[in-house]
Design a protein around this motif. Structure first.
Motif, PDB file in Angstrom:
ATOM      1  N   GLY A  49      31.866  40.385  43.159  1.00  0.00           N
ATOM      2  CA  GLY A  49      33.117  40.613  43.857  1.00  0.00           C
ATOM      3  C   GLY A  49      33.665  39.360  44.515  1.00  0.00           C
ATOM      4  N   PHE A  50      33.125  38.190  44.165  1.00  0.00           N
ATOM      5  CA  PHE A  50      33.642  36.952  44.726  1.00  0.00           C
ATOM      6  C   PHE A  50      34.870  36.517  43.943  1.00  0.00           C
ATOM      7  CE2 PHE A  50      29.507  35.110  46.661  1.00  0.00           C
ATOM      8  CZ  PHE A  50      29.431  36.201  47.486  1.00  0.00           C
ATOM      9  N   PRO A  51      35.973  36.243  44.602  1.00  0.00           N
ATOM     10  CA  PRO A  51      37.172  35.833  43.873  1.00  0.00           C
ATOM     11  C   PRO A  51      37.079  34.374  43.438  1.00  0.00           C
ATOM     12  CG  PRO A  51      37.561  35.703  46.208  1.00  0.00           C
ATOM     13  CD  PRO A  51      36.166  36.265  46.030  1.00  0.00           C
ATOM     14  N   VAL A  69      48.363  33.013  39.105  1.00  0.00           N
ATOM     15  CA  VAL A  69      48.671  34.031  38.099  1.00  0.00           C
ATOM     16  C   VAL A  69      47.483  34.211  37.167  1.00  0.00           C
ATOM     17  CG1 VAL A  69      50.072  34.496  36.048  1.00  0.00           C
ATOM     18  CG2 VAL A  69      51.159  33.749  38.183  1.00  0.00           C
ATOM     19  N   SER A  70      46.944  33.070  36.692  1.00  0.00           N
ATOM     20  CA  SER A  70      45.820  33.110  35.761  1.00  0.00           C
ATOM     21  C   SER A  70      44.600  33.764  36.393  1.00  0.00           C
ATOM     22  CB  SER A  70      45.501  31.678  35.304  1.00  0.00           C
ATOM     23  OG  SER A  70      44.173  31.558  34.919  1.00  0.00           O
ATOM     24  N   GLY A  74      44.682  40.893  35.584  1.00  0.00           N
ATOM     25  CA  GLY A  74      43.824  42.078  35.467  1.00  0.00           C
ATOM     26  C   GLY A  74      43.364  42.598  36.811  1.00  0.00           C
ATOM     27  N   GLY A  75      44.095  42.223  37.851  1.00  0.00           N
ATOM     28  CA  GLY A  75      43.736  42.763  39.156  1.00  0.00           C
ATOM     29  C   GLY A  75      42.542  42.109  39.798  1.00  0.00           C
ATOM     30  N   ARG A  76      42.129  40.961  39.240  1.00  0.00           N
ATOM     31  CA  ARG A  76      40.998  40.270  39.855  1.00  0.00           C
ATOM     32  C   ARG A  76      41.426  39.698  41.207  1.00  0.00           C
ATOM     33  NH1 ARG A  76      38.891  36.254  35.339  1.00  0.00           N
ATOM     34  NH2 ARG A  76      41.154  36.039  35.222  1.00  0.00           N
ATOM     35  N   PRO A  77      40.487  39.582  42.140  1.00  0.00           N
ATOM     36  CA  PRO A  77      40.849  39.105  43.482  1.00  0.00           C
ATOM     37  C   PRO A  77      41.326  37.647  43.469  1.00  0.00           C
ATOM     38  CG  PRO A  77      38.460  39.309  43.269  1.00  0.00           C
ATOM     39  CD  PRO A  77      39.061  39.921  42.027  1.00  0.00           C
ATOM     40  N   ASN A 110      44.602  41.497  45.766  1.00  0.00           N
ATOM     41  CA  ASN A 110      43.552  42.260  45.091  1.00  0.00           C
ATOM     42  C   ASN A 110      42.212  42.212  45.816  1.00  0.00           C
ATOM     43  OD1 ASN A 110      45.491  42.668  43.078  1.00  0.00           O
ATOM     44  ND2 ASN A 110      44.800  40.876  41.913  1.00  0.00           N
ATOM     45  N   GLY A 111      42.240  42.111  47.118  1.00  0.00           N
ATOM     46  CA  GLY A 111      40.998  42.073  47.877  1.00  0.00           C
ATOM     47  C   GLY A 111      40.310  43.424  47.831  1.00  0.00           C
ATOM     48  N   PRO A 112      39.057  43.464  48.279  1.00  0.00           N
ATOM     49  CA  PRO A 112      38.313  44.731  48.277  1.00  0.00           C
ATOM     50  C   PRO A 112      38.972  45.717  49.243  1.00  0.00           C
ATOM     51  CG  PRO A 112      37.092  43.039  49.469  1.00  0.00           C
ATOM     52  CD  PRO A 112      38.271  42.360  48.850  1.00  0.00           C
TER      53      PRO A 112
END
Lengths: 253, 253, 253, 253, 253, 253, 253, 253
Positions: A49-51, A69-70, A74-77, A110-112
């Motif tokens: 879960g580390f961005p 953006v990159s 996909g909603g990654r943090p 997109n944080g937890p």
């Protein structure tokens, strides 16, 4: 490429289903890709879960936005540090839900939704109000990594009662990040009061013989309290990340 | 003095079993003893199996021995660092079972029979053979604190294959202490390969522009690998102690 | 003025074709002009295809342009370093074919059509994207000197697999320039993998205890890999020039 | 393990001559051993005639002697640096033919009978007589690596005529190592006179504001002569080794 | 107040021409004014033709102009250093004949018509064109003090022939000021060629490890040429003033 | 080799008295010997009565004695600095008339019978008694160079009256050498009282933040009194030599 | 909470007038509030007439004004340091009577009408006019604390007579603050003339090797005059505050 | 020489009782003797009971003893600091009643029988047992100056309760000297608890990045507690002397 995959490949080779050239190529490719634990690099952030983190210092707003953006696809943090207003505006144009923490100078998205283990808390302590940007950078980083984070600001050693009055926070923390500039004495005092890992962050707050944080850095490295470790001057991100690594170890049990 | 105890005292006071003077005295004594978490100081070592530590630097053998006797009373663990042969001989005369680690320059006694949680391992890595005394000090400290400790020495960055060949140790460690002098590059390389907390220890090994370890210290503080924290030059004890605090956090789950 | 010329002069003097005054004058002039190898200074650049170099730092655009015109007269190669947009515009007004490399901050003209010896390659490696300006300055310099140059950027030690994946470039280089800021560890790693001369260039990239490149500089000077030499902070030109001197030695064979 | 070996292994596997287990084991072993160019490390010294080097600083005579025996086994060349009389005596007891250079403080054995290419010469220049130990370390190192080495000592910049009087040596050298303490100005002067690679070695000679060689080091890094590279203070070995790498490059033509 | 004046005063007191009160007052005033050689301070500039000097750094144009008016009253010489265009304009409004030296950043007026002793010359030498502002400040200062001054610029050690070609200037100078940045080697070379006092001026020219002139300063302090003395970084005025003091000593004979 | 000699040679060559080979040889020899002013180096000491100087630091007594014999041949003056008792004994065995100054740590012989110009005096001032060795080295050097030298010791700024009480010495000196450790303030005070050249010598006297003389050195470089120049820490010889160069200039008139 | 109060509480508890819960709560609250002398912190300023101080460095005008309103509520004294024009304007909008000292960069209001003890004077001395802002900050601070303050500016050591001429001020002061940049010599001279406490304040005035005040700081720490203590570079406030603490001790008698 | 004396002299001169020559001589003598307050220097120690102090560092035992005899003549107080056993033995041979404080390394004699004002106490606090020699030097100095001195040792910030437990001493002190090495944090904590002057003394206790006390020194200079002043590293004497000056100020009321 796992052992099983290689065994399968060899079987197919024996059966003539794949050519010798193909097998040799695969083995050659293993030279570095097979490093296995090295390539973990790409995946560990997601797993834990580390961005991915963008250091905006020295980057143009456009560059920062493009990377953002990159990274957040996909909603990654997303976590961008040392971001000015202008970086934020450029990112927000591409990622409308991105939020700006003016004090921490971070942009996040997109944080937890919530901390993975609310009972295992990271405490961020700072000596003066001027140290807050660095402290906030540490706190934002730790929260983005899924930790429960408390903060306790402006409790420098010249007014001990302010710190002692919040012994409850000190005693319930699992890891403590202590942020201080000037003489950098706070980590020693905190380290003497608790028995959890303490990460000291020197800040560049001060003037004259503070030498841009060098005095605080040296003081922290020479702390008479055992078990204190130190990161670079103003490195709130590094402290928050290290605190998270330590806290995660625990929470995986 | 807990809340319950105070409640009990007040009840007895109301019943006339204790005098007002006694209650006032008890409350007065609370002024500092009631700091609670501060006085933990005296007990936390025992609770966690952490020994009292004697820094022999600048102490005479006689002084070191006297403190050693006091510290190890009742079979409590003893750890003396920076101990020369002469300190060891003075201590052994009083505590015959004391053992000397010539490389680490430590004297120990009453250590834990075995690691509390063998599956949670601390790994101590060093760059060169000359860094071994500091690495050993870290390893001995961590073992005295009840941890399972592995070591991997002489795997400096100028010969990467030596480090990569032992990926097994890197991948199974829960916390890693990395010890290096000269250019201090090893923690960055290790930090890039793993996702556990890494504590970097600069050593004073080198000459000329190594400035007694300052170069290694600065390099480690500026590591491009996230999550690395640093202790003072040659501070093997501090690294071993911090690693233990982190590892213990984990094992409490 | 060679020995033969002097012998000829003396013969003509004996024959009365030149006056005593003329001979004495010539000899007097030898005092410094006869230093021979010192005056090579003026010619060696042309002989080896090394351009005259203009350091634009602290020069006005007008000054830079005036020197550029003088230097590039007769189609001689031009290399201006640390050139801002404004320097480029001033030079282009005078030398329309001048080209600007925005990243390297160089202005060039009349460069070699092709490398003198394509099989003898110089490789420029950099640790991070922020180090690119310095790396590009080195690459442009080496190319202007007639060398075949490859580049390999953003392969810092915190992600070793990125470097190892391009072992082909490392193994085919004749000289390697390694550019890094922060902890400056990359030259040590590269130096341990190859057996060609490695020139390390520290950059001022970093913050806090990186002290504007001093940390990287010190780390490189203390490298545990043998055979590494170092240039000043951000001195991409110097590294490219030294690499070229080394590579030329070879290619003259 | 070469491509050919793998192809042979696969053929034998297909024929059933080796088991699948054996092939998988071999491939697994490749993970690091297959790094190829990394393991060159072990062999490059022999291939290029470079000896294994023992740094005696901080080693006991017995340790140095033991390593010397191992290193020189089978007539391989031996080079021990920073060796005191006592190290030499310990080594000589095991390796009677070992020779001691008191000035350079080196112990050598099994060196090359003659230089590989006498026309390609390395020149070692020093500023003062006190710099001689470092200069000699460089010279011995380069000779042990099979180079033809000339020396020119005590030609500091305060008496230029001494240097200029030996222009013949300067002009015939292929690589030049310049050793100087105090103000470290000699490399700049030499660098301005020649067009070959110059490696500058600062020494700790001086007092007061020479800061153990730091002044000379800084001066060399800031040289106004292009193409000069620098090694650590007193690092004669490093300079000799780098000079050899450069000279070898050339001699391969 | 001279001895003669006091004797005269006492005589007049005895005659009753001056009151006791007056004599006591005069003596009381002597307490510090009578320091004699201390009050020389106010007069020595005029006696020796040394102008009062205004350091414009940190002064507003208005402040500089006001002081300039006061200083130059009665046709006394005026020298203002570190003066920007704006300081010059403000001064010129009040003192129309004031002249500006853009390179030296000095404003001057009422300077000596000619050198007091043209055969005793001060030579100002500089290593690079960038050092010229400091060199010019020294030259202007020395000229304002009534000295004959020659200059020799851009003769750095990386091209020795440029310096050696002007041996005539070096050999006829009575005092030499040598200005250099970067590695600061020029004073050592000049000091080895002449036997007159040499004053070395480090400049802040350079980048990276030149540390704003510290490297040049240290190099000059460690010069291997005897008889060199040093002033602060960029202190052209101080060097010109000291050279003048030395040259004046001579010319009094 | 003068112009006249060359003209004579050419005439004899034309007459056939000397061969062409001889003329060419002579001209070739001129290449460096003709530097003229450079070779002055060898003779200037004698011409000006300046002795050859031996720096005993790092030399064995035997080495120092051998050089001393060579230097003092023919009754030439001898000055050896930083000489221990053991150096003195070795020299005296060869040169019985050699004298030792225990405080200055100098060995001298064949010094001038008397000062060349007793009315032109050099004054050596020191702040504390601990600075005396450096002050004495300066005084001995200046006396060996034929100067009349006065000394004024232990007149540090914390007791100004001690200095002011000897205004006679200050006012009659032609050049002043001021020696001070700790805060190095004395040169500023002296420089404000006189209008002759002042050479400041920082000493390594002090502890803690005196950093072996660095504090005194920096203070002297930043003196607010104009015209002060500085030499390296503890460099009494350099100050005495520079003072002599300045004083000689004068006395040659 | 005094002993008497607790005794009263216990009596009332025994009588049943207050609940056990109330008593336990009170005792719990004692944990930190009972530190007594620590909470003095909040009151000592008022008791001694010391104002709350606002350090404007790094604060926006709006922030500074908001704090100023809070601090000066009820007519309490206000002192804001390092205040720019913009801070002053923002504060004045809220507190019309606030006054700005442009030189000291302080904003003040509600200061004491007159000094508490005019016969006990603090003297603030400065070396140069450029040091005045720091000196004025010290003077304003001391005056706001109720002290009688004299000032003596521009009396640097290069012109001793200026200082000596005001011996009256030096001799009547109870505490002296000495402010100096550059070589920082003034405190030593003053300290040698008086027998009262001297507080030295280094300033960042200077250039080159003054290193932003470090030279002055080091000089002051190494003062040969006994009894001098030092504060941080440019810390006029700290010096004025410390001087006030010392003077107050006295004036309370 | 007072005003009255001069008036008397003039009257006698008018009457012809003293010659003009005599009056002129007297006035001439005033030049420095009349500095009055400067010569106070000789007497202030006696007036205030401050002893002459001998710094034994760098002095032979014989030198120290000779000065001690001179200083203590007539029963005047004697204080020798940094005295080794050998200094003590030499002094005791001459002054049998001299006493040695092994920890403080002081020799004392003829000290005050008792404190002048027992109710005005100086408190000396130290962080660790290793700081005791410096703390004791401060305490001995203050006692020799006639002050009542308390000590509180080994109360470093890593165990706050030890300091807080002795709030009585902190609250009753008139001046506090705080001695600490390593991170030097103790003065900040003490300064926050009290409102009396605090003098901070950094010690050289520590290793690695403590840089011989520089870290503690810098920390103290940057203290966030107002009113703290600092002395040089290990300067216990200076702190004790300054504390005494402050305490005396008070006791004169």
């Amino acid at each position: 490429v796992t052992k099983t995959e290689i065994q399968r490949l060899l079987k197919e080779f024996k059966k003539g289903k794949v050519s010798e050239e193909k097998v040799v190529q695969t083995i050659a490719a293993l030279r570095f890709e097979s490093l296995g634990f090295a390539t973990v690099d790409h995946h560990r952030h997601l797993r834990h879960g580390f961005p991915e983190v963008i250091f905006c210092g020295g980057k143009t707003p456009a560059q920062a936005a493009a990377i953002a953006v990159s990274v957040s696809r996909g909603g990654r943090p997303l976590l961008a540090t040392r971001a000015g207003e202008e970086h934020y505006r450029a990112i927000r144009r591409k990622i409308p839900k991105a939020a700006y923490n003016e004090s921490a100078r971070t942009v996040t998205a997109n944080g937890p939704k919530q901390a993975q283990n609310p009972s295992r808390r990271i405490l961020v302590v700072s000596a003066g109000t001027s140290d807050m940007p660095v402290a906030e950078e540490a706190a934002v980083t730790a929260r983005m990594c899924g930790n429960a984070v408390d903060t306790l600001y402006d409790v420098g050693v010249a007014g001990l009662h302010r710190l002692l009055a919040r012994s409850d926070l000190l005693l319930t923390a699992n890891v403590i990040v202590v942020v201080a500039g000037m003489e950098g004495a706070l980590p020693s005092v905190v380290g003497g009061l608790v028995d959890v890992p303490v990460i000291a962050v020197p800040t560049s707050i001060g003037y004259g013989a503070s030498f841009g944080g060098v005095t605080a850095l040296l003081a922290m490295l020479n702390s008479c309290a055992s078990g204190i470790t130190v990161v670079n001057i103003d490195n709130g991100f590094g402290a928050g990340y290290a605190a998270s690594l330590i806290n995660k170890r625990t929470s995986q049990c």
